[in-house]
Scaffold this motif. Structure first.
Motif, PDB file in Angstrom:
ATOM      1  N   SER A  27       0.478  -6.984  -5.077  1.00  0.00           N
ATOM      2  CA  SER A  27       1.471  -7.643  -4.227  1.00  0.00           C
ATOM      3  C   SER A  27       2.329  -6.624  -3.477  1.00  0.00           C
ATOM      4  O   SER A  27       2.686  -6.833  -2.315  1.00  0.00           O
ATOM      5  CB  SER A  27       2.366  -8.556  -5.065  1.00  0.00           C
ATOM      6  OG  SER A  27       1.592  -9.541  -5.708  1.00  0.00           O
ATOM      7  N   MET A  28       2.642  -5.520  -4.141  1.00  0.00           N
ATOM      8  CA  MET A  28       3.420  -4.466  -3.490  1.00  0.00           C
ATOM      9  C   MET A  28       2.620  -3.821  -2.359  1.00  0.00           C
ATOM     10  O   MET A  28       3.172  -3.533  -1.287  1.00  0.00           O
ATOM     11  CB  MET A  28       3.845  -3.420  -4.523  1.00  0.00           C
ATOM     12  CG  MET A  28       4.879  -3.946  -5.503  1.00  0.00           C
ATOM     13  SD  MET A  28       5.059  -2.957  -7.002  1.00  0.00           S
ATOM     14  CE  MET A  28       5.578  -1.389  -6.350  1.00  0.00           C
ATOM     15  N   LEU A  34       1.586  -5.602   5.145  1.00  0.00           N
ATOM     16  CA  LEU A  34       2.137  -6.617   6.049  1.00  0.00           C
ATOM     17  C   LEU A  34       3.368  -6.088   6.777  1.00  0.00           C
ATOM     18  O   LEU A  34       3.503  -6.261   7.993  1.00  0.00           O
ATOM     19  CB  LEU A  34       2.509  -7.884   5.278  1.00  0.00           C
ATOM     20  CG  LEU A  34       1.409  -8.886   4.987  1.00  0.00           C
ATOM     21  CD1 LEU A  34       1.953 -10.034   4.137  1.00  0.00           C
ATOM     22  CD2 LEU A  34       0.789  -9.414   6.247  1.00  0.00           C
ATOM     23  N   GLY A  35       4.275  -5.461   6.028  1.00  0.00           N
ATOM     24  CA  GLY A  35       5.493  -4.918   6.635  1.00  0.00           C
ATOM     25  C   GLY A  35       5.192  -3.863   7.685  1.00  0.00           C
ATOM     26  O   GLY A  35       5.788  -3.848   8.763  1.00  0.00           O
ATOM     27  N   ILE A  63       8.642   4.445   8.387  1.00  0.00           N
ATOM     28  CA  ILE A  63       7.559   4.474   7.410  1.00  0.00           C
ATOM     29  C   ILE A  63       8.086   4.568   5.984  1.00  0.00           C
ATOM     30  O   ILE A  63       7.456   4.085   5.042  1.00  0.00           O
ATOM     31  CB  ILE A  63       6.554   5.599   7.754  1.00  0.00           C
ATOM     32  CG1 ILE A  63       5.192   5.336   7.143  1.00  0.00           C
ATOM     33  CG2 ILE A  63       7.077   6.957   7.409  1.00  0.00           C
ATOM     34  CD1 ILE A  63       4.408   4.303   7.880  1.00  0.00           C
ATOM     35  N   ALA A  64       9.251   5.171   5.790  1.00  0.00           N
ATOM     36  CA  ALA A  64       9.841   5.267   4.451  1.00  0.00           C
ATOM     37  C   ALA A  64      10.173   3.873   3.912  1.00  0.00           C
ATOM     38  O   ALA A  64       9.956   3.599   2.729  1.00  0.00           O
ATOM     39  CB  ALA A  64      11.092   6.129   4.477  1.00  0.00           C
ATOM     40  N   GLY A  69      10.547   1.580   0.290  1.00  0.00           N
ATOM     41  CA  GLY A  69      11.608   0.588   0.113  1.00  0.00           C
ATOM     42  C   GLY A  69      11.092  -0.823  -0.059  1.00  0.00           C
ATOM     43  O   GLY A  69      11.485  -1.536  -1.003  1.00  0.00           O
ATOM     44  N   LEU A  70      10.225  -1.252   0.822  1.00  0.00           N
ATOM     45  CA  LEU A  70       9.716  -2.624   0.766  1.00  0.00           C
ATOM     46  C   LEU A  70       8.938  -2.912  -0.519  1.00  0.00           C
ATOM     47  O   LEU A  70       9.188  -3.938  -1.165  1.00  0.00           O
ATOM     48  CB  LEU A  70       8.873  -2.924   2.011  1.00  0.00           C
ATOM     49  CG  LEU A  70       8.492  -4.367   2.252  1.00  0.00           C
ATOM     50  CD1 LEU A  70       9.721  -5.261   2.338  1.00  0.00           C
ATOM     51  CD2 LEU A  70       7.670  -4.483   3.520  1.00  0.00           C
TER      52      LEU A  70
END
Length: 147
Positions: A27-28, A34-35, A63-64, A69-70
């Motif tokens: 999922s990550m 997706l992000g 990109i970080a 982060g996401l």
């Protein structure tokens, strides 16, 4: 209680490393992909930009955030909703989606994010509602498959 005598004479249970379940990792990765692609699309359409970003000469997006982060935020989100029923999950998804325009405005104030004049923060709310729903459905499908 069953205990095992170890070489050092301790009768404590051996410490086991907790591994992140595959459903979280998958999922990550999905959230990161997706992000990244959504940011590339919207930056390409000039709907927003990231003035402060690492490797700005290479990447047009932050990109970080999309690679570190996401995924971390998605892991926290999934841990929070994993014990809720479907209405609780829907409520948390809606609540987080409503919070995202506020965080977005804060990021704008810090200079991390700039929107085009035609951008409406309602887009952010609906976008995160859809994004978090997709991630949640994917996570639950992976968790069922692996159990």
């Amino acid at each position: 209680m069953n205990t095992v005598k170890h070489l050092n004479g301790s009768s404590l249970q051996p410490w086991q490393k907790k591994q992140l379940p595959f459903s979280y990792l998958a999922s990550m990765v999905l959230a990161s992909l997706l992000g990244t692609y959504l940011d590339l699309y919207f930056v390409g359409k000039q709907l927003y930009q990231f003035p402060m970003r690492p490797f700005s000469e290479i990447f047009s997006i932050n990109i970080a955030f999309t690679l570190v982060g996401l995924p971390i935020l998605v892991m926290i989100f999934l841990r929070c909703i994993s014990k809720l029923n479907k209405w609780g999950k829907a409520g948390v998804i809606l609540f987080v989606s409503l919070l995202m325009p506020i965080f977005e405005k804060f990021a704008e104030e810090l200079g991390w994010f700039v929107h085009a004049d035609g951008w409406k923060h309602l887009y952010t709310c609906f976008g995160y509602l859809l994004f978090l729903t997709i991630i949640t459905v994917f996570y639950e499908g992976m968790a069922k498959r692996n159990s």
